[in-house]
Each structure stands twice: as structure tokens, then as C-alpha cells.
Design an enzyme around this catalytic site. Structure first.
Site, PDB file in Angstrom:
ATOM      1  N   HIS A   1       0.830  -1.204   0.000  1.00 47.97           N
ATOM      2  CA  HIS A   1       0.000   0.000   0.000  1.00 47.97           C
ATOM      3  C   HIS A   1       0.862   1.251   0.000  1.00 47.97           C
ATOM      4  O   HIS A   1       2.032   1.237   0.381  1.00 47.97           O
ATOM      5  CB  HIS A   1      -0.930   0.034   1.218  1.00 47.97           C
ATOM      6  CG  HIS A   1      -0.211   0.143   2.528  1.00 47.97           C
ATOM      7  ND1 HIS A   1       0.471  -0.920   3.091  1.00 47.97           N
ATOM      8  CD2 HIS A   1      -0.053   1.187   3.380  1.00 47.97           C
ATOM      9  CE1 HIS A   1       1.008  -0.537   4.235  1.00 47.97           C
ATOM     10  NE2 HIS A   1       0.718   0.739   4.426  1.00 47.97           N
TER      11      HIS A   1
ATOM     12  N   HIS B   1       4.623   0.239  -0.016  1.00 48.71           N
ATOM     13  CA  HIS B   1       5.428  -0.571   0.894  1.00 48.71           C
ATOM     14  C   HIS B   1       4.590  -1.704   1.463  1.00 48.71           C
ATOM     15  O   HIS B   1       3.360  -1.711   1.367  1.00 48.71           O
ATOM     16  CB  HIS B   1       6.037   0.274   2.009  1.00 48.71           C
ATOM     17  CG  HIS B   1       5.038   0.994   2.861  1.00 48.71           C
ATOM     18  ND1 HIS B   1       4.421   2.158   2.460  1.00 48.71           N
ATOM     19  CD2 HIS B   1       4.528   0.715   4.089  1.00 48.71           C
ATOM     20  CE1 HIS B   1       3.583   2.573   3.392  1.00 48.71           C
ATOM     21  NE2 HIS B   1       3.622   1.712   4.397  1.00 48.71           N
TER      22      HIS B   1
ATOM     23  N   ASP C   1       0.534   4.986   1.810  1.00 49.37           N
ATOM     24  CA  ASP C   1      -0.180   5.405   3.015  1.00 49.37           C
ATOM     25  C   ASP C   1      -1.372   6.311   2.724  1.00 49.37           C
ATOM     26  O   ASP C   1      -1.270   7.317   2.007  1.00 49.37           O
ATOM     27  CB  ASP C   1       0.775   6.140   3.967  1.00 49.37           C
ATOM     28  CG  ASP C   1       1.657   5.177   4.759  1.00 49.37           C
ATOM     29  OD1 ASP C   1       1.245   4.022   4.966  1.00 49.37           O
ATOM     30  OD2 ASP C   1       2.752   5.595   5.168  1.00 49.37           O
TER      31      ASP C   1
ATOM     32  N   ARG D   1       5.110   6.163  13.701  1.00 49.30           N
ATOM     33  CA  ARG D   1       5.138   6.844  12.408  1.00 49.30           C
ATOM     34  C   ARG D   1       4.681   8.292  12.533  1.00 49.30           C
ATOM     35  O   ARG D   1       3.740   8.593  13.272  1.00 49.30           O
ATOM     36  CB  ARG D   1       4.220   6.106  11.424  1.00 49.30           C
ATOM     37  CG  ARG D   1       4.330   6.565   9.977  1.00 49.30           C
ATOM     38  CD  ARG D   1       3.218   5.976   9.137  1.00 49.30           C
ATOM     39  NE  ARG D   1       1.935   6.639   9.411  1.00 49.30           N
ATOM     40  CZ  ARG D   1       0.769   6.246   8.914  1.00 49.30           C
ATOM     41  NH1 ARG D   1       0.702   5.180   8.134  1.00 49.30           N
ATOM     42  NH2 ARG D   1      -0.339   6.908   9.206  1.00 49.30           N
TER      43      ARG D   1
END
Length: 314
Positions: A115, A265, A117, A282
Site C-alpha cells: 500500500h 510498501h 499510506d 510513524r
């Protein structure tokens, strides 16, 4: 780029890890404000290699956010799933976060889990910065793929075709699995559905890349269901060809910083075959609605744009 080692300003070293994507950066201390030439060198390396990695950077939440602010405006940790208490910019990436959202055996295909983000939002983050804290002794690697190279490696007729297409992105349970009430409640409270171009033009470099995020991209606008399915499967399979990718082995204090406008990723699945804990955090940087080769920007069909962390009201 043929050099194995690039010497850049203020002792910054960029060490490429594969032909198309990924480089380690050495010679910087991310716990302190960086001089302008180091910020510029890191930004240039990010645009060149799409994802850059740092070792031995044991940052606090506050230091993580301060580092991110040197490259853009941090967003709210996650527009649907929230953020860490007292740190609205921080999103927890823990071992079992997805296991509490879904149940049942999902349909597994080669591109499952890949995907970009938050492409369900009209303005996906420009970049993501992921910090490793609790890292298993083995397993738990993350992979990235270069979607600019993936676009360039399509045949010319297919590039011409996908240049004009648009796709629908939303949050949904993986095919075959069942969403938990927690997932359903959060998605219903803050639904996100966006029509994006299938090819986006990078706002800084002008390069074209595929905007194909297998976890979120559900269908292609204007195509029959079977046409959409077959084309998406072809593009998903193509986008994750091994030669376009890099794999990163985490250590405590490792940082991965990627250009979310040109990559997808894959979070690790092998961690669930072990009993090891794994905890990362994150921060994402604010982005703009993607624009296709035809000049048309993305359109929000449901939900609001991702906001800056300081503007978020829960």
C-alpha cells in the site's frame, strides 16, 4: 547512479542499497536540529532513492516530530485510527494493530498488504517517517517499491492507456476477512473515499508514477467490473516486481523516511509466526491532492482532507 558511495555536504554519506530504490544515510544526528545543507542533502537523497534509512537514532516522540518538521508539516497521526496520547502527530505501528481490526482468513495474493499510506484520503501524506523502537531479533523486515520505475517499465501503449484512468480508493476489510466492530465504527465515523488518477505527476520532480495502492484501490472508474479487476491485478503484480524493490532489516533506533508520492510498501507478515514483540511509530507529512497527466486533480467523494496535527479536533 553508479557510485556506491556519495559524499554530500557536512559529512552526509548516502549509500545506495539497490539499483532503483533505497539508500542508507550516515553522518547525521537526527536528535538535534540539522543544518540547512544536511536538510537539503537528505531531501535530495529522498527524491533520488525514494526511501532513505538511518541507523542508531534512538529518538523520543518529541525528537521524532521535530525531525519531521524540518521537511514539512506533520499531519494528525492517522485520520481514521487516531494517534498516541499527548502526541497528535504520532501513530503507533504495533505488532497486533491489524489483528484487532479484522478476523478470518483473508484472500492472499502476491500483492496483498502492499500500500501507499492513506490513499483513501484526497491528500495522502507526502512522506512518512517510521521509527523502530522494539525490534525482534529476526523477522519483521519492511519492503518498498519504486512506482516511478514501475510506470516507466510498462509498455508505451499501456502507459498511454493508464495515463487517462482514475481509480476509487477506500478503507475496507481485506477480501475474505471480516471487519471488527472497532474498525467499522471508526470508518463510519470518518469515512474516506477518493477518486485518484491511476498515474500521478510528482509535484517536485515532474516524474510520473503509478498510483496503485493494492490495499485501498478498489476499482477503476468507467471500466466494467471484470475489466477493472484484470487490469488492477496486472498493475499490482507489475508494481511489486522484485527488481523495483528494497527490503530493510530493522534495528532499535532505525528510521525509514519514504516519499509516499512515488512508493508503495509492505508491512511484514512473518512476525506472526513468532512470539516476538514489534513496536514502531510513524509521523506523516502533509501532502496535496495528486494530479494526473491530464492535469485533473483527485476528488474526495466522502470525507475531509487529512489535517495538520495542530488543527485536529477529536
Amino acid at each position: 547512479m553508479s557510485a556506491v558511495l556519495q559524499a554530500l555536504p557536512s559529512a552526509v554519506e548516502v549509500r545506495p542499497l539497490s539499483a532503483h530504490i533505497g539508500a542508507e544515510i550516515h553522518g547525521v544526528d537526527l536528535s538535534r536540529p540539522l543544518p540547512p545543507d544536511q536538510v537539503a542533502a537528505i531531501r535530495a537523497a529522498l527524491l533520488e532513492w525514494k526511501v532513505v534509512f538511518f541507523r542508531d537514532q534512538p529518538l523520543s516522540h518529541a525528537q521524532h516530530v521535530a525531525f519531521a518538521r524540518q521537511f514539512g508539516e506533520p499531519t494528525i497521526g492517522h485520520p481514521v485510527f487516531g494517534y498516541e496520547d499527548n502526541h497528535p502527530e504520532i501513530y503507533s505501528v504495533g505488532r497486533n494493530r491489524k489483528q484487532v481490526r479484522f478476523s478470518g482468513p483473508a484472500l492472499v495474493r502476491p500483492w496483498s498488504g502492499w500500500h501507499t499510506d492513506v490513499t483513501a484520503a484526497v491528500n495522502p501524506p507526502a512522506a512518512s517517517i517510521l521509527r523502530g523502537v522494539t525490534i525482534p531479533p529476526y523477522s519483521g523486515d519492511t519492503q518498498w517499491t519504486n512506482l516511478e520505475v514501475a510506470y516507466r517499465e510498462l509498455s508505451a501503449p499501456l502507459r498511454g492507456f493508464v495515463d487517462g484512468l482514475r481509480g476509487l480508493h477506500r478503507f475496507a476489510a481485506p477480501q475474505g476477512s471480516t471487519a471488527s466492530s472497532l474498525f467499522d465504527d471508526k470508518v463510519k465515523r470518518r469515512p474516506l473515499l477518493t477518486e485518484h488518477p491511476l498515474v500521478r505527476v510528482h509535484p517536485e520532480t515532474g516524474e510520473k508514477s503509478l498510483l496503485v495502492s493494492p490495499t485501498f484501490l478498489q476499482s477503476i472508474v468507467g471500466l466494467a467490473p471484470r475489466e477493472s479487476q484484470v487490469l488492477l491485478e496486472l498493475l499490482f503484480e507489475h508494481a511489486i516486481r522484485p527488481e523495483f524493490t528494497v527490503r530493510f532489516k530493522w534495528e532499535p533506533g532505525s528510521i525509514a523516511f519514504w516519499d509516499n508520492r512515488a512508493t508503495a510498501h509492505l508491512a511484514p507478515q512473518d512476525i506472526f509466526a513468532t512470539e516476538f514483540d514489534r513496536q514502531l511509530y510513524r509521523v506523516t507529512l502533509g501532502g496535496v491532492p495528486p494530479v494526473g497527466p491530464d492535469g485533473r486533480a483527485s476528488v474526495a467523494l466522502e470525507g475531509d482532507p487529512i489535517t495538520a496535527a495542530r488543527a485536529e479536533q477529536d
